[in-house]
Scaffold this motif. Structure first.
Motif, PDB file in Angstrom:
ATOM      1  N   ASP A 103       0.842  -1.149  -0.081  1.00 54.85           N
ATOM      2  CA  ASP A 103       0.026  -0.066  -0.009  1.00 54.85           C
ATOM      3  C   ASP A 103       0.847   1.227  -0.097  1.00 54.85           C
ATOM      4  O   ASP A 103       0.546   2.085  -0.924  1.00 54.85           O
ATOM      5  CB  ASP A 103      -0.898  -0.059   1.153  1.00 54.85           C
ATOM      6  N   ASN A 106       2.708   1.582  -3.368  1.00 50.78           N
ATOM      7  CA  ASN A 106       1.775   2.258  -4.189  1.00 50.78           C
ATOM      8  C   ASN A 106       1.468   3.963  -3.993  1.00 50.78           C
ATOM      9  O   ASN A 106       1.507   4.649  -4.995  1.00 50.78           O
ATOM     10  CB  ASN A 106       0.391   1.492  -4.327  1.00 50.78           C
ATOM     11  N   GLU A 107       1.529   4.391  -2.763  1.00 50.32           N
ATOM     12  CA  GLU A 107       1.377   5.587  -2.374  1.00 50.32           C
ATOM     13  C   GLU A 107       2.638   6.562  -3.177  1.00 50.32           C
ATOM     14  O   GLU A 107       2.638   7.486  -3.417  1.00 50.32           O
ATOM     15  CB  GLU A 107       1.046   5.890  -1.081  1.00 50.32           C
ATOM     16  N   GLY A 110       2.917   6.049  -7.224  1.00 51.04           N
ATOM     17  CA  GLY A 110       1.680   6.535  -7.742  1.00 51.04           C
ATOM     18  C   GLY A 110       1.281   5.378  -8.865  1.00 51.04           C
ATOM     19  O   GLY A 110       1.594   4.373  -9.049  1.00 51.04           O
ATOM     20  N   LYS A 111       0.174   5.771  -9.544  1.00 59.11           N
ATOM     21  CA  LYS A 111      -0.251   5.027 -10.870  1.00 59.11           C
ATOM     22  C   LYS A 111       0.192   5.287 -12.357  1.00 59.11           C
ATOM     23  O   LYS A 111      -0.386   5.018 -13.292  1.00 59.11           O
ATOM     24  CB  LYS A 111      -1.869   4.897 -10.514  1.00 59.11           C
ATOM     25  N   ALA A 112       1.014   6.386 -12.244  1.00 60.83           N
ATOM     26  CA  ALA A 112       1.484   6.889 -13.623  1.00 60.83           C
ATOM     27  C   ALA A 112       2.007   5.728 -14.451  1.00 60.83           C
ATOM     28  O   ALA A 112       2.844   5.018 -13.934  1.00 60.83           O
ATOM     29  CB  ALA A 112       2.271   7.887 -13.569  1.00 60.83           C
ATOM     30  N   PRO A 113       1.610   5.756 -15.721  1.00 65.66           N
ATOM     31  CA  PRO A 113       2.248   4.791 -16.748  1.00 65.66           C
ATOM     32  C   PRO A 113       3.691   4.527 -16.652  1.00 65.66           C
ATOM     33  O   PRO A 113       4.255   3.557 -16.960  1.00 65.66           O
ATOM     34  CB  PRO A 113       1.463   5.044 -18.082  1.00 65.66           C
ATOM     35  N   ALA A 116       5.182   2.262 -14.174  1.00 64.36           N
ATOM     36  CA  ALA A 116       4.739   0.940 -14.251  1.00 64.36           C
ATOM     37  C   ALA A 116       5.878  -0.082 -14.277  1.00 64.36           C
ATOM     38  O   ALA A 116       5.860  -1.098 -13.175  1.00 64.36           O
ATOM     39  CB  ALA A 116       3.834   0.699 -15.603  1.00 64.36           C
ATOM     40  N   ARG A 119       7.095   0.097 -10.676  1.00 63.66           N
ATOM     41  CA  ARG A 119       6.435  -0.516  -9.802  1.00 63.66           C
ATOM     42  C   ARG A 119       6.181  -2.099  -9.758  1.00 63.66           C
ATOM     43  O   ARG A 119       6.308  -2.585  -8.768  1.00 63.66           O
ATOM     44  CB  ARG A 119       5.141  -0.066  -9.990  1.00 63.66           C
ATOM     45  N   ASP A 120       6.331  -2.624 -10.901  1.00 67.40           N
ATOM     46  CA  ASP A 120       6.367  -3.915 -11.127  1.00 67.40           C
ATOM     47  C   ASP A 120       7.493  -4.658 -10.475  1.00 67.40           C
ATOM     48  O   ASP A 120       7.032  -5.933  -9.761  1.00 67.40           O
ATOM     49  CB  ASP A 120       6.120  -4.548 -12.431  1.00 67.40           C
ATOM     50  N   GLU A 123       7.217  -4.540  -6.730  1.00 68.91           N
ATOM     51  CA  GLU A 123       6.112  -5.316  -6.129  1.00 68.91           C
ATOM     52  C   GLU A 123       6.677  -6.653  -5.931  1.00 68.91           C
ATOM     53  O   GLU A 123       6.585  -7.618  -5.099  1.00 68.91           O
ATOM     54  CB  GLU A 123       4.912  -5.228  -6.875  1.00 68.91           C
TER      55      GLU A 123
END
Length: 235
Positions: A103, A106-107, A110-113, A116, A119-120, A123
């Motif tokens: 969580d 992700n904060e 963020g969710k910006a492309p 990605a 982020r991957d 994770e």
């Protein structure tokens, strides 16, 4: 890393703190039949439903405390050998951030492309660390200890709730209720503020009064003996 800015959250494993000892720790000894035993007669004390409930709560409390300490010892070893599940990511500006949950990750990202891929990977790294922790926790017995402590704590909470619907028939039963509330409350709240000092004072009063009753009962046989001796010698 020494030059990293660490953004840490609470570890993913959270638990209650070690249950606090109170200033009236002798109450358990007292309730178990040393001072309060003579209060209102032994038969009434033994049949007091509140006192019987307190004895069950005391056993659950002690078990929870032992399991909590065992769990903490095992967790300390896991932290030293595996470390809490976490991942360190390098942001666009070159700043490094260590987080302990998906969580928070992700904060941070963020969710910006354009984030990605980072982020991957983060994770996946976190999931790998989590898997190492889970495997080590299972092998060390930590997982079982955590489950047992939680179950014992839930039973203790159920018993604590039952006090409100269980009438006391003796001073010992009243003291048992206060003792349970005090020890549970002081494990969580600021114990120097209302109502904990007042509850401690009330429980100390009950113990002192019971001790006074006990001392008085102990003196009576001696007084009767001395009176009998005086009468015998006066004849």
């Amino acid at each position: 890393m020494a030059d990293s800015d660490n953004t840490t959250t609470l570890p993913f494993v959270t638990r209650r703190q070690v249950l606090a000892r109170t200033a009236v720790a002798t109450t358990a000894w007292t309730l178990n039949g040393n001072v309060f035993a003579d209060d209102a007669g032994r038969t009434n004390v033994a049949s007091d439903p509140a006192l019987a409930l307190w004895k069950e709560w005391e056993a659950a409390h002690n078990l929870t405390e032992r399991l909590c300490r065992k769990q903490q010892r095992l967790e300390k070893r896991l932290v030293e050998s595996v470390g809490f599940p976490c991942v360190t990511v390098r942001l666009a500006e070159g700043k490094q951030v260590t987080v302990h949950s998906i969580d928070i990750l992700n904060e941070v990202l963020g969710k910006a492309p354009d984030m990605a891929a980072l982020r991957d990977k983060a994770e996946a790294d976190f999931a790998a660390h989590q898997a190492r922790w889970d495997a080590a926790a299972e092998e060390a017995g930590y997982t079982a200890a955590f489950r047992a402590e939680r179950e014992a704590g839930e039973k203790m909470q159920d018993l604590l709730q039952a006090f409100s619907a269980t009438p006391a028939t003796t001073v010992a039963g009243i003291a048992g209720k206060l003792d349970a509330v005090l020890r549970e409350g002081e494990a969580w709240e600021e114990c120097s503020e209302f109502p904990w000092p007042q509850i401690r004072s009330a429980l100390s009063d009950l113990v002192r009064i019971a001790e006074g009753f006990g001392a008085d009962r102990a003196r009576r046989p001696r007084i009767r003996h001395d009176q009998a001796e005086t009468l015998r010698h006066s004849r």
